[in-house]
Design a protein around this motif. Structure first.
Motif, PDB file in Angstrom:
ATOM      1  N   SER A  94      50.698  55.782  37.422  1.00 41.53           N
ATOM      2  CA  SER A  94      49.648  55.036  36.714  1.00 41.53           C
ATOM      3  C   SER A  94      49.580  53.591  37.196  1.00 41.53           C
ATOM      4  CB  SER A  94      49.891  55.082  35.207  1.00 41.53           C
ATOM      5  OG  SER A  94      49.883  56.402  34.731  1.00 41.53           O
ATOM      6  N   LEU A  95      50.739  53.000  37.410  1.00 41.21           N
ATOM      7  CA  LEU A  95      50.779  51.623  37.907  1.00 41.21           C
ATOM      8  C   LEU A  95      50.220  51.546  39.313  1.00 41.21           C
ATOM      9  CD1 LEU A  95      51.634  48.676  37.596  1.00 41.21           C
ATOM     10  CD2 LEU A  95      53.914  49.333  38.433  1.00 41.21           C
ATOM     11  N   LEU A  96      50.551  52.533  40.139  1.00 38.53           N
ATOM     12  CA  LEU A  96      50.046  52.555  41.511  1.00 38.53           C
ATOM     13  C   LEU A  96      48.531  52.688  41.535  1.00 38.53           C
ATOM     14  CD1 LEU A  96      50.854  52.571  44.492  1.00 38.53           C
ATOM     15  CD2 LEU A  96      51.012  55.068  44.361  1.00 38.53           C
ATOM     16  N   ARG A  97      47.986  53.539  40.654  1.00 40.65           N
ATOM     17  CA  ARG A  97      46.537  53.682  40.573  1.00 40.65           C
ATOM     18  C   ARG A  97      45.888  52.374  40.140  1.00 40.65           C
ATOM     19  NH1 ARG A  97      46.558  57.484  37.316  1.00 40.65           N
ATOM     20  NH2 ARG A  97      46.348  59.263  38.736  1.00 40.65           N
ATOM     21  N   ALA A  98      46.519  51.686  39.198  1.00 37.73           N
ATOM     22  CA  ALA A  98      45.986  50.398  38.741  1.00 37.73           C
ATOM     23  C   ALA A  98      46.018  49.356  39.851  1.00 37.73           C
ATOM     24  CB  ALA A  98      46.777  49.910  37.536  1.00 37.73           C
ATOM     25  N   VAL A  99      47.047  49.394  40.698  1.00 40.12           N
ATOM     26  CA  VAL A  99      47.145  48.445  41.814  1.00 40.12           C
ATOM     27  C   VAL A  99      45.990  48.629  42.783  1.00 40.12           C
ATOM     28  CG1 VAL A  99      48.506  47.827  43.850  1.00 40.12           C
ATOM     29  CG2 VAL A  99      49.635  48.145  41.644  1.00 40.12           C
ATOM     30  N   PHE A 100      45.631  49.877  43.069  1.00 40.85           N
ATOM     31  CA  PHE A 100      44.532  50.132  44.000  1.00 40.85           C
ATOM     32  C   PHE A 100      43.172  49.750  43.409  1.00 40.85           C
ATOM     33  CE2 PHE A 100      47.612  52.930  46.154  1.00 40.85           C
ATOM     34  CZ  PHE A 100      47.379  52.539  47.468  1.00 40.85           C
ATOM     35  N   ILE A 101      43.053  49.792  42.090  1.00 40.91           N
ATOM     36  CA  ILE A 101      41.786  49.426  41.450  1.00 40.91           C
ATOM     37  C   ILE A 101      41.718  47.933  41.168  1.00 40.91           C
ATOM     38  CG2 ILE A 101      40.287  49.921  39.471  1.00 40.91           C
ATOM     39  CD1 ILE A 101      40.621  52.228  41.387  1.00 40.91           C
ATOM     40  N   ALA A 102      42.861  47.252  41.171  1.00 45.66           N
ATOM     41  CA  ALA A 102      42.933  45.838  40.792  1.00 45.66           C
ATOM     42  C   ALA A 102      41.990  44.927  41.581  1.00 45.66           C
ATOM     43  CB  ALA A 102      44.369  45.336  40.916  1.00 45.66           C
ATOM     44  N   PRO A 103      41.748  45.138  42.906  1.00 45.19           N
ATOM     45  CA  PRO A 103      40.848  44.228  43.626  1.00 45.19           C
ATOM     46  C   PRO A 103      39.452  44.117  43.031  1.00 45.19           C
ATOM     47  CG  PRO A 103      42.120  45.518  45.187  1.00 45.19           C
ATOM     48  CD  PRO A 103      42.426  46.072  43.837  1.00 45.19           C
ATOM     49  N   LEU A 104      39.034  45.113  42.239  1.00 48.36           N
ATOM     50  CA  LEU A 104      37.717  45.035  41.612  1.00 48.36           C
ATOM     51  C   LEU A 104      37.645  43.903  40.593  1.00 48.36           C
ATOM     52  CD1 LEU A 104      36.856  48.801  41.001  1.00 48.36           C
ATOM     53  CD2 LEU A 104      35.908  47.289  42.744  1.00 48.36           C
ATOM     54  N   SER A 105      38.772  43.564  39.986  1.00 43.38           N
ATOM     55  CA  SER A 105      38.795  42.503  38.977  1.00 43.38           C
ATOM     56  C   SER A 105      39.055  41.130  39.576  1.00 43.38           C
ATOM     57  CB  SER A 105      39.865  42.801  37.915  1.00 43.38           C
ATOM     58  OG  SER A 105      41.152  42.861  38.507  1.00 43.38           O
ATOM     59  N   LEU A 106      39.307  41.074  40.880  1.00 43.76           N
ATOM     60  CA  LEU A 106      39.579  39.797  41.547  1.00 43.76           C
ATOM     61  C   LEU A 106      38.278  39.212  42.079  1.00 43.76           C
ATOM     62  CD1 LEU A 106      41.811  37.840  42.581  1.00 43.76           C
ATOM     63  CD2 LEU A 106      41.775  39.159  44.723  1.00 43.76           C
ATOM     64  N   PRO A 107      37.914  37.997  41.677  1.00 38.06           N
ATOM     65  CA  PRO A 107      36.686  37.382  42.219  1.00 38.06           C
ATOM     66  C   PRO A 107      36.757  37.319  43.744  1.00 38.06           C
ATOM     67  CG  PRO A 107      37.521  36.110  40.362  1.00 38.06           C
ATOM     68  CD  PRO A 107      38.570  37.134  40.680  1.00 38.06           C
ATOM     69  N   ARG A 108      35.657  37.665  44.385  1.00 38.38           N
ATOM     70  CA  ARG A 108      35.668  37.734  45.847  1.00 38.38           C
ATOM     71  C   ARG A 108      35.821  36.362  46.482  1.00 38.38           C
ATOM     72  NH1 ARG A 108      31.270  42.521  47.340  1.00 38.38           N
ATOM     73  NH2 ARG A 108      32.305  44.137  46.083  1.00 38.38           N
ATOM     74  N   VAL A 109      35.364  35.334  45.793  1.00 35.46           N
ATOM     75  CA  VAL A 109      35.574  33.981  46.309  1.00 35.46           C
ATOM     76  C   VAL A 109      37.067  33.673  46.362  1.00 35.46           C
ATOM     77  CG1 VAL A 109      35.186  31.545  45.875  1.00 35.46           C
ATOM     78  CG2 VAL A 109      33.325  33.163  45.527  1.00 35.46           C
ATOM     79  N   VAL A 110      37.782  34.076  45.323  1.00 37.01           N
ATOM     80  CA  VAL A 110      39.226  33.861  45.288  1.00 37.01           C
ATOM     81  C   VAL A 110      39.902  34.672  46.390  1.00 37.01           C
ATOM     82  CG1 VAL A 110      41.314  34.135  43.897  1.00 37.01           C
ATOM     83  CG2 VAL A 110      39.191  33.357  42.831  1.00 37.01           C
ATOM     84  N   ALA A 111      39.476  35.921  46.563  1.00 36.66           N
ATOM     85  CA  ALA A 111      40.052  36.752  47.619  1.00 36.66           C
ATOM     86  C   ALA A 111      39.795  36.147  48.990  1.00 36.66           C
ATOM     87  CB  ALA A 111      39.465  38.163  47.544  1.00 36.66           C
ATOM     88  N   GLY A 112      38.581  35.634  49.200  1.00 36.14           N
ATOM     89  CA  GLY A 112      38.263  35.007  50.479  1.00 36.14           C
ATOM     90  C   GLY A 112      39.121  33.784  50.744  1.00 36.14           C
ATOM     91  N   PHE A 113      39.319  32.966  49.736  1.00 36.22           N
ATOM     92  CA  PHE A 113      40.157  31.773  49.903  1.00 36.22           C
ATOM     93  C   PHE A 113      41.605  32.167  50.180  1.00 36.22           C
ATOM     94  CE2 PHE A 113      42.873  28.432  48.057  1.00 36.22           C
ATOM     95  CZ  PHE A 113      42.496  27.381  48.877  1.00 36.22           C
ATOM     96  N   CYS A 114      42.088  33.213  49.507  1.00 35.47           N
ATOM     97  CA  CYS A 114      43.461  33.662  49.742  1.00 35.47           C
ATOM     98  C   CYS A 114      43.642  34.142  51.182  1.00 35.47           C
ATOM     99  CB  CYS A 114      43.816  34.791  48.768  1.00 35.47           C
ATOM    100  SG  CYS A 114      43.948  34.278  47.044  1.00 35.47           S
ATOM    101  N   PHE A 115      42.681  34.901  51.692  1.00 35.95           N
ATOM    102  CA  PHE A 115      42.773  35.354  53.070  1.00 35.95           C
ATOM    103  C   PHE A 115      42.651  34.181  54.049  1.00 35.95           C
ATOM    104  CE2 PHE A 115      41.996  39.689  51.544  1.00 35.95           C
ATOM    105  CZ  PHE A 115      42.859  40.386  52.375  1.00 35.95           C
ATOM    106  N   PHE A 116      41.835  33.199  53.704  1.00 35.91           N
ATOM    107  CA  PHE A 116      41.719  32.012  54.554  1.00 35.91           C
ATOM    108  C   PHE A 116      43.061  31.293  54.660  1.00 35.91           C
ATOM    109  CE2 PHE A 116      41.136  27.369  54.678  1.00 35.91           C
ATOM    110  CZ  PHE A 116      40.559  27.251  55.934  1.00 35.91           C
ATOM    111  N   VAL A 117      43.738  31.113  53.539  1.00 37.42           N
ATOM    112  CA  VAL A 117      45.052  30.464  53.539  1.00 37.42           C
ATOM    113  C   VAL A 117      46.057  31.311  54.317  1.00 37.42           C
ATOM    114  CG1 VAL A 117      46.957  29.691  52.088  1.00 37.42           C
ATOM    115  CG2 VAL A 117      44.604  29.258  51.378  1.00 37.42           C
TER     116      VAL A 117
END
Length: 267
Positions: A94-117
């Motif tokens: 259940s935790l593993l399934r939640a981990v794979f779905i978690a990126p949907l709740s992450l703002p894409r601007v935040v994800a982009g900045f994290c990848f930039f860093v």
């Protein structure tokens, strides 16, 4: 009366969804540089200018390459993850399934900045490259692939694979000959949806590439910051029509191949 109310409600919802698209399509063929009402005439000038724009041409080629690579990796990794979750006794499933779905709740601007860093500090060579952008897009596509393929696996009886193994098939042969043909519809839908999602991505991509080499949506975004002209509406309308055409062609091809046939039709 209830049926009439449902029809009216669904019609209003449909109009609410398609109204912005219709405005863009009309603006792309209107002779008015600023559409403030009904168009005074129609022209293909803006469409021609959009197709001849060098920045849009480079962005289109860049977007195709990024979306193709990201979709391929997402389908492979997402299908493997979904299969492992639904077919194996994995600890913390259940935790593993939640981990794979978690990126949907992450703002894409935040994800982009994290990848930039991440790229700036550890792998600066990946910044602005097709592989670097595609790698970041895989994070966005995995939740859709895991969910869609997982739904296909949930509707598939695992005893079919067990029967194939009892008849002498290896686990890999059982997957290829029994499971894969029965989840291919889910995989095709996930691939098409993932490709369009990657192709249209702006918020994350804008952090990962220089201004002179961008994907098509980012090129549109940068142009809007400088000038809001009908050429931008024209290239946006081409993206709308292209996305709808791709979805329709894939659905038609899948239907002709019998992928959407009911059990009665197959018999």
């Amino acid at each position: 009366m209830n049926r009439l109310l449902r029809t009216v409600f669904l019609t209003l919802v449909g109009l609410f969804i398609v109204a912005p698209l219709i405005v863009i399509l009309v603006a792309s063929v209107s002779t008015d540089e600023v559409l403030s009402g009904l168009p005074s005439g129609f022209t293909t000038r803006w469409l021609s200018d959009a197709l001849a724009n060098d920045q849009f041409q480079v962005g289109f080629a860049y977007s195709i390459r990024v979306a193709a690579i990201a979709t391929a990796w997402a389908v492979v990794l997402g299908t493997s993850a979904a299969y492992a979750i639904h077919r194996f006794d994995v600890p913390g499933k259940s935790l593993l399934r939640a981990v794979f779905i978690a990126p949907l709740s992450l703002p894409r601007v935040v994800a982009g900045f994290c990848f930039f860093v991440l790229y700036a500090s550890l792998v600066p060579a990946a910044y602005g490259t097709v592989g670097g952008v595609a790698f970041a897009h895989v994070l966005l596509l995995l939740p859709f692939v895991v969910s869609l393929v997982g739904a296909g696996l949930a509707n598939l009886d695992p005893e079919l694979e067990e029967a194939a193994r009892d008849l002498g098939a290896t686990p890999w042969q059982a997957f290829l000959r029994v499971t894969l043909p029965r989840i291919r519809v889910s995989m095709i839908i996930a691939a098409v949806f993932g490709f369009l999602t990657s192709f249209d991505e702006v918020d994350l991509s804008v952090f990962l590439m220089p201004a002179d080499t961008t994907t098509l949506p980012v090129a549109i975004f940068l142009r809007l910051q400088q000038n809001q002209d009908p050429v931008t509406s024209a290239v946006s309308s081409l993206m709308i029509v292209g996305s709808l055409a791709l979805t329709g062609l894939v659905a038609l091809a899948a239907r002709r191949a019998g992928l959407f046939a009911t059990r009665k039709e197959r018999m």
